[in-house]
Motif scaffolding. Structure first.
Motif, PDB file in Angstrom:
ATOM      1  N   LEU A 232      21.260  22.430 -13.908  1.00 24.97           N
ATOM      2  CA  LEU A 232      21.270  20.840 -14.285  1.00 24.97           C
ATOM      3  C   LEU A 232      20.226  20.241 -13.819  1.00 24.97           C
ATOM      4  CD1 LEU A 232      25.218  20.011 -13.103  1.00 24.97           C
ATOM      5  CD2 LEU A 232      24.378  20.976 -15.369  1.00 24.97           C
ATOM      6  N   PRO A 233      19.540  20.348 -12.659  1.00 27.16           N
ATOM      7  CA  PRO A 233      18.217  19.472 -12.520  1.00 27.16           C
ATOM      8  C   PRO A 233      17.173  19.942 -13.636  1.00 27.16           C
ATOM      9  CG  PRO A 233      19.127  20.369 -10.468  1.00 27.16           C
ATOM     10  CD  PRO A 233      19.848  21.039 -11.512  1.00 27.16           C
ATOM     11  N   LEU A 234      16.941  21.395 -13.584  1.00 23.24           N
ATOM     12  CA  LEU A 234      15.850  21.701 -14.569  1.00 23.24           C
ATOM     13  C   LEU A 234      16.233  21.397 -16.120  1.00 23.24           C
ATOM     14  CD1 LEU A 234      14.874  25.201 -13.059  1.00 23.24           C
ATOM     15  CD2 LEU A 234      13.858  22.906 -12.673  1.00 23.24           C
ATOM     16  N   MET A 235      17.229  20.849 -16.756  1.00 20.15           N
ATOM     17  CA  MET A 235      17.664  20.617 -17.926  1.00 20.15           C
ATOM     18  C   MET A 235      17.741  19.085 -17.827  1.00 20.15           C
ATOM     19  SD  MET A 235      19.969  23.551 -19.451  1.00 20.15           S
ATOM     20  CE  MET A 235      19.871  22.647 -20.901  1.00 20.15           C
ATOM     21  N   ARG A 236      17.279  18.399 -16.892  1.00 23.34           N
ATOM     22  CA  ARG A 236      17.611  16.968 -16.998  1.00 23.34           C
ATOM     23  C   ARG A 236      16.939  16.199 -18.276  1.00 23.34           C
ATOM     24  NH1 ARG A 236      14.372  12.802 -15.834  1.00 23.34           N
ATOM     25  NH2 ARG A 236      12.760  14.438 -14.735  1.00 23.34           N
ATOM     26  N   ARG A 237      15.930  16.443 -18.704  1.00 25.13           N
ATOM     27  CA  ARG A 237      15.167  15.952 -19.892  1.00 25.13           C
ATOM     28  C   ARG A 237      15.873  16.259 -21.070  1.00 25.13           C
ATOM     29  NH1 ARG A 237       8.505  15.851 -18.572  1.00 25.13           N
ATOM     30  NH2 ARG A 237       8.852  14.514 -16.689  1.00 25.13           N
ATOM     31  N   THR A 238      16.282  17.638 -21.202  1.00 21.88           N
ATOM     32  CA  THR A 238      17.130  18.131 -22.368  1.00 21.88           C
ATOM     33  C   THR A 238      18.452  17.187 -22.460  1.00 21.88           C
ATOM     34  OG1 THR A 238      15.968  20.243 -21.860  1.00 21.88           O
ATOM     35  CG2 THR A 238      17.859  20.087 -23.494  1.00 21.88           C
ATOM     36  N   PHE A 239      18.967  17.118 -21.264  1.00 28.10           N
ATOM     37  CA  PHE A 239      20.104  16.433 -21.311  1.00 28.10           C
ATOM     38  C   PHE A 239      20.009  14.830 -21.609  1.00 28.10           C
ATOM     39  CE2 PHE A 239      22.071  19.173 -17.634  1.00 28.10           C
ATOM     40  CZ  PHE A 239      22.319  20.344 -18.693  1.00 28.10           C
ATOM     41  N   MET A 240      18.930  14.413 -21.227  1.00 30.42           N
ATOM     42  CA  MET A 240      18.621  12.975 -21.558  1.00 30.42           C
ATOM     43  C   MET A 240      18.412  12.879 -23.263  1.00 30.42           C
ATOM     44  SD  MET A 240      15.323  10.737 -20.764  1.00 30.42           S
ATOM     45  CE  MET A 240      15.609  10.887 -18.939  1.00 30.42           C
ATOM     46  N   LEU A 241      17.712  13.924 -23.653  1.00 34.89           N
ATOM     47  CA  LEU A 241      17.434  13.865 -25.078  1.00 34.89           C
ATOM     48  C   LEU A 241      18.627  13.940 -25.894  1.00 34.89           C
ATOM     49  CD1 LEU A 241      15.487  13.772 -27.602  1.00 34.89           C
ATOM     50  CD2 LEU A 241      15.340  16.367 -27.353  1.00 34.89           C
ATOM     51  N   ILE A 308      18.187   5.876 -20.244  1.00 31.41           N
ATOM     52  CA  ILE A 308      16.902   6.559 -19.459  1.00 31.41           C
ATOM     53  C   ILE A 308      16.572   6.276 -18.238  1.00 31.41           C
ATOM     54  CG2 ILE A 308      14.430   6.571 -19.849  1.00 31.41           C
ATOM     55  CD1 ILE A 308      14.790   5.999 -22.853  1.00 31.41           C
ATOM     56  N   TRP A 309      17.275   5.136 -17.631  1.00 30.60           N
ATOM     57  CA  TRP A 309      17.081   4.588 -16.356  1.00 30.60           C
ATOM     58  C   TRP A 309      17.866   5.313 -15.348  1.00 30.60           C
ATOM     59  CZ3 TRP A 309      20.294   2.060 -12.735  1.00 30.60           C
ATOM     60  CH2 TRP A 309      19.686   1.509 -11.511  1.00 30.60           C
ATOM     61  N   PHE A 310      19.066   5.477 -16.027  1.00 28.29           N
ATOM     62  CA  PHE A 310      20.190   6.409 -15.099  1.00 28.29           C
ATOM     63  C   PHE A 310      19.759   7.721 -15.138  1.00 28.29           C
ATOM     64  CE2 PHE A 310      23.169   2.966 -16.030  1.00 28.29           C
ATOM     65  CZ  PHE A 310      23.549   2.619 -14.836  1.00 28.29           C
ATOM     66  N   LEU A 311      19.240   8.476 -16.038  1.00 30.02           N
ATOM     67  CA  LEU A 311      18.872   9.947 -15.793  1.00 30.02           C
ATOM     68  C   LEU A 311      17.404  10.183 -15.398  1.00 30.02           C
ATOM     69  CD1 LEU A 311      20.250  11.066 -19.143  1.00 30.02           C
ATOM     70  CD2 LEU A 311      21.129  11.639 -16.952  1.00 30.02           C
ATOM     71  N   ARG A 312      16.643   9.158 -14.960  1.00 32.24           N
ATOM     72  CA  ARG A 312      15.444   9.448 -14.288  1.00 32.24           C
ATOM     73  C   ARG A 312      15.289  10.101 -13.087  1.00 32.24           C
ATOM     74  NH1 ARG A 312      17.216   4.818 -12.073  1.00 32.24           N
ATOM     75  NH2 ARG A 312      16.428   3.915 -10.264  1.00 32.24           N
ATOM     76  N   ASP A 313      14.289  11.015 -12.578  1.00 33.61           N
ATOM     77  CA  ASP A 313      14.320  11.512 -11.387  1.00 33.61           C
ATOM     78  C   ASP A 313      14.181  10.658 -10.159  1.00 33.61           C
ATOM     79  OD1 ASP A 313      11.632  10.824 -11.559  1.00 33.61           O
ATOM     80  OD2 ASP A 313      10.938  12.928 -12.231  1.00 33.61           O
ATOM     81  N   LYS A 314      14.050  11.295  -8.988  1.00 33.70           N
ATOM     82  CA  LYS A 314      13.863  10.454  -7.721  1.00 33.70           C
ATOM     83  C   LYS A 314      12.223   9.827  -7.691  1.00 33.70           C
ATOM     84  CE  LYS A 314      16.630  13.749  -4.802  1.00 33.70           C
ATOM     85  NZ  LYS A 314      16.806  14.551  -3.743  1.00 33.70           N
TER      86      LYS A 314
END
Length: 318
Positions: A232-241, A308-314
């Motif tokens: 889940l953390p490593l696929m965050r950007r894929t999930f966002m798209l 995009i705001w909710f799925l941003r990293d730390k």
């Protein structure tokens, strides 16, 4: 032997640095102009088919613009009329309900499909990838017409098979029920779009180094922990798209409801884009339809920014 003169050396060094800087600047400009030439066709297409229509739509929204006849400037009246447009707010509410239901279903089904075909070494993986992705090639209009034919009470193949196998006594007329109509649209959209999202998620899954999973397994991490702390953390950007594309597509839903349900029963399945179409082309209110389009665009922009705001990293990065 000439005496060393620091001032002359400094002047020569400055001239040399200036010449080198100018030469570097010219090369950078040349590369910049060359890069601009490469993207110029794309800019022309975007300007012609997106920016220009957007400007024209915004301009039309300030006019009473009949389908036939002379346009009349009315200022913000079209936008004020939206406030009292109960059909639009009902359509917008239904569109959000549809997006909230269909988005997680598409994501879950696509993730399951991607997990099943992510291993290139398994037999039949290439075949099943093709089968899963094949419905994506069909357009929404063509897919909706096909599903409407399959479910036709007189000639539909599915209705005929259901009656022949004794699953139901008489052909099902799904247009008479909101729940049946909504279920048919949901099923068609899942069948049509899951394959495309599967490809996006598959790329994200294959981009994760297998050594990370092996190291976590050696440390005793279970399947759930590997999913939670690695996948889940490593696929965050894929999930966002995937999420942004799914939500945007759901909020712009039109073809499936126009063809399969035609807004019925009793106009309960009219989406916001369907309402824009009716006002613009069925009722001839092009200016009001343009104002509705601008409102729809603003809603899409706000929702995309929030995602995009909710799925941003730390660190606050997208």
């Amino acid at each position: 032997m000439e005496e060393y003169q620091p001032q002359l050396f400094q002047q020569w060094l400055q001239k040399k640095s200036a010449a080198l800087s100018e030469q570097t600047f010219r090369k950078s400009n040349a590369r910049g102009y060359l890069g601009f030439l490469f993207i110029l066709p794309v800019l022309m297409v975007v300007g012609l088919f997106f920016i220009t229509p957007l400007i024209m739509t915004a301009w039309m929204s300030f006019y009473k613009w009949p389908l036939f006849g002379k346009a009349k400037f009315i200022g913000l009246q079209n936008y004020l009329n939206i406030i009292d447009d109960g059909i639009f707010w009902h359509a917008l509410k239904f569109t959000f309900v549809y997006a909230i239901i269909i988005t997680p279903l598409i994501f879950i089904l696509s993730m399951i499909m991607a997990s099943l075909v992510k291993d290139n070494k398994k037999p039949g993986v290439a075949f099943f990838r093709s089968v899963y992705f094949l419905p994506t090639v069909i357009g929404f209009g063509a897919a909706s017409i096909m599903w409407r034919w399959l479910l036709d009470p007189r000639y539909g193949l599915l209705n005929h098979l259901g009656v022949s196998l004794g699953l139901f006594d008489s052909p099902v007329i799904y247009q008479d029920s909101f729940n049946a109509s909504f279920f048919v649209v949901i099923a068609m959209v899942l069948w049509k779009t899951a394959g495309f999202n599967m490809i996006l998620l598959l790329v994200g899954l294959q981009g994760i180094d297998k050594d990370i999973y092996h190291a976590a397994q050696v440390d005793g991490a279970t399947g759930w922990r590997r999913l939670r702390y690695i996948t889940l953390p490593l696929m965050r950007r894929t999930f966002m798209l995937t999420l942004i594309l799914s939500v945007s597509g759901s909020l712009l839903a039109f073809d499936q409801f126009y063809i399969i349900t035609n807004g019925g029963p009793m106009d309960k399945t009219i989406t916001s884009v369907f309402h824009i179409y009716n006002n613009s082309f069925m009722y001839g209110r092009m200016g009001y339809g343009a104002a509705l389009s601008i409102v729809q665009l603003f809603i899409l922009m706000v929702i995309s920014i929030l995602q995009i705001w909710f799925l941003r990293d730390k660190q606050g990065r997208a």
